[in-house]
Design an enzyme around this catalytic site. Structure first.
Site, short mmCIF file in Angstrom:
data_model
loop_
_atom_site.label_atom_id
_atom_site.label_comp_id
_atom_site.label_asym_id
_atom_site.label_seq_id
_atom_site.Cartn_x
_atom_site.Cartn_y
_atom_site.Cartn_z
N HIS A 1 0.83 -1.22 0.00
CA HIS A 1 0.00 0.00 0.00
C HIS A 1 0.86 1.27 0.00
CE1 HIS A 1 -3.37 -2.63 1.36
NE2 HIS A 1 -2.39 -3.21 2.04
N SER B 1 13.97 22.00 -16.52
CA SER B 1 12.72 22.74 -16.72
C SER B 1 13.06 24.05 -17.42
CB SER B 1 12.08 23.01 -15.35
OG SER B 1 11.31 24.18 -15.40
N LYS C 1 15.48 22.11 -11.47
CA LYS C 1 14.79 20.86 -11.78
C LYS C 1 15.63 19.85 -12.56
CE LYS C 1 10.97 19.89 -11.32
NZ LYS C 1 9.59 20.29 -11.47
N GLU D 1 8.89 8.85 -17.17
CA GLU D 1 7.50 9.28 -17.32
C GLU D 1 6.97 8.93 -18.72
OE1 GLU D 1 7.63 13.08 -14.26
OE2 GLU D 1 7.94 13.41 -16.39
#
Ligand code: ARG
Length: 458
Positions: free
Chosen positions: A155, A276, A282, A289
């Site tokens: 979980h 970024s 970043k 992704e």
């Protein structure tokens, strides 16, 4: 060779022609089409269906076309409907009457099926190779992290300690099953549909065993109607890929989480992260992704294929032409995803200290504290309740289980003794799990040996 030459008075509507065409997609099959034609032609000659002069002309023409395409002298003419009519047209342009004989005892229906099967067989093997390489890379990481303690989750809540080796090898197991699935589907698709012609074979005395051997198929298909309408192998490839992408996607999800500032378990190399445009600090895990995102289109492709086939009456229907663009997309997506992923994990850094630190949080050793009491003869359910109370109280006092004094432990149960601390030490917890398939290093080593053996024998 334009297929409508004789019987149609009117020309095909311009837009209808555009809709009908598949050459921009199926030109990818060009060398399979040539290979299939070469085998077909050889068989026609051996069976005395065409004479030696035609056999030589056709063979020579096909080889010339192949070489011209390979060295860039010839480009596929996309004004043709599909790759099959183009090759026949180009052959006829070069070899005249002989070229016109190549389509004897053949239909585009068995032609496209054999081309696609040959293509799928090759891609199946290529994907297996990529997966093998991925597993080998995982094994290398596994071998370096046999003692790297990390929190195991259920979980996404801290559950029990494991090792990074055991964790990462769990994915190797998934990819090994993916390889086996691909091999199984290879086996099922390894039957030659050529010679089924449009749907009912032919009155010519063709030899389907000969073309099977020439094209490296185990045997000819058993039923000509099935042969030209079967697209199971396309769907199965697509399913195998959907499964691989699902596995990669889960792995990517964890790469994304574990490389975040919150976890900091791993650090991706600059080669596989992007910046970024506005936030200078970043380092985004874009590749992970994207692979996670691309799993979606592969699922979509699988559903498209299943839906395309679901109500087709026997045998061939033009709907099936749609299978190529969809399958090619899944194959391309899987290939680049596996390859990028493989290099991405090989170059990532693993933050052992941080994982260990994190593993100390969240009462990760609570189960083992209960087991400690059970080993001193307390029924498990009672031990579970007592440790529950201890955890509850420790939470309020902001203590870890290791911080609680023995005198305080004794207030919960007389069975507690000095040895409890070693029983709940994270290294010991893993070390004591001497069970086949466990994170304990001797068993992980067995796991690695077995994996290596399986991969070697694929
Ligand atoms: N381009 C077609 C396809 O990919 C080839 C088979 C055409 N057969 C036919 N009967 N129209 O499905």
């Amino acid at each position: 060779m334009k297929l409508r030459e004789n019987k149609f008075k009117g020309k095909l509507n311009k837009l209808a022609e555009k809709l009908n065409k598949s050459i921009d997609i199926d030109k990818r099959l060009v060398f399979y089409d040539i290979e299939g034609s070469l085998a077909h032609c050889k068989m026609l000659f051996k069976q005395n269906i065409i004479n030696e002069a035609d056999y030589k002309n056709i063979t020579e023409g096909l080889i010339e076309i192949k070489n011209d395409l390979l060295n860039g002298k010839l480009k596929v003419d996309e004004s043709f409907e599909d790759i099959h009519s183009y090759i026949e047209g180009e052959l006829t342009k070069r070899k005249g009457e002989s070229g016109k004989k190549i389509h004897t005892a053949r239909s585009r229906n068995d032609q496209v099926a054999v081309d696609m099967k040959m293509y799928c067989k090759d891609k199946n093997k290529e994907i297996i190779k990529l997966l093998k390489n991925l597993i080998e890379n995982i094994i290398i990481i596994g071998q370096k992290n046999l003692n790297t303690i990390m929190p195991g989750y259920t979980h996404l809540q801290i559950a029990q300690p494991v090792t990074f080796s055991h964790y990462i090898l769990s994915y190797a197991q998934m990819f090994l099953r993916d390889i086996k699935r691909l091999k199984n589907s290879y086996d099922l698709m390894d039957e030659n549909p050529l010679g089924s012609c449009a749907l009912s074979t032919t009155t010519y005395n063709i030899d389907r065993f000969m073309t099977s051997e020439l094209l490296n198929f185990k045997k000819p298909t058993e039923n000509s109607m099935d042969s030209v309408s079967d697209r199971d192998y396309v769907i199965e490839m697509s399913f195998c890929i959907a499964m691989i992408m699902m596995h990669l996607s889960r792995f990517c999800e964890e790469i994304i989480l574990y490389s975040s500032n919150e976890f900091k378990f791993i650090k991706l190399s600059d080669e596989f992260t992007t910046g970024s445009s506005i936030m200078p600090q970043k380092k985004n895990p874009d590749m992970a992704e994207l692979i996670r995102g691309k799993s979606a289109r592969c699922y979509g492709n699988l559903i498209s294929l299943l839906t395309m086939m679901k109500a087709l009456p026997m045998t061939y229907a033009k709907d099936m032409q749609e299978d190529k663009e969809i399958l090619f997309d899944s194959i391309d997506t899987a290939q680049i995803s596996i390859e990028v992923f493989s290099s991405m994990i090989s170059s990532m850094q693993i933050n052992k200290e941080r994982m260990k630190e994190n593993a100390l949080e969240g009462f990760i050793n609570a189960t083992d504290l209960a087991d400690y009491l059970v080993k001193k003869n307390m029924p498990f359910r009672d031990a579970y309740r007592i440790v529950g109370e201890i955890v509850h109280d420790a939470m309020e006092k902001n203590l870890k289980l290791n911080d609680i004094k023995l005198s305080d432990y004794k207030k919960y149960s007389k069975l507690f003794d000095e040895d409890l601390y070693s029983a709940i030490d994270l290294n010991n917890i893993v070390e004591q799990r001497k069970v086949y398939g466990s994170p304990q290093k001797d068993f992980v080593k067995i796991q690695i040996d077995n994996l290596k053996n399986e991969v070697k024998n694929i």
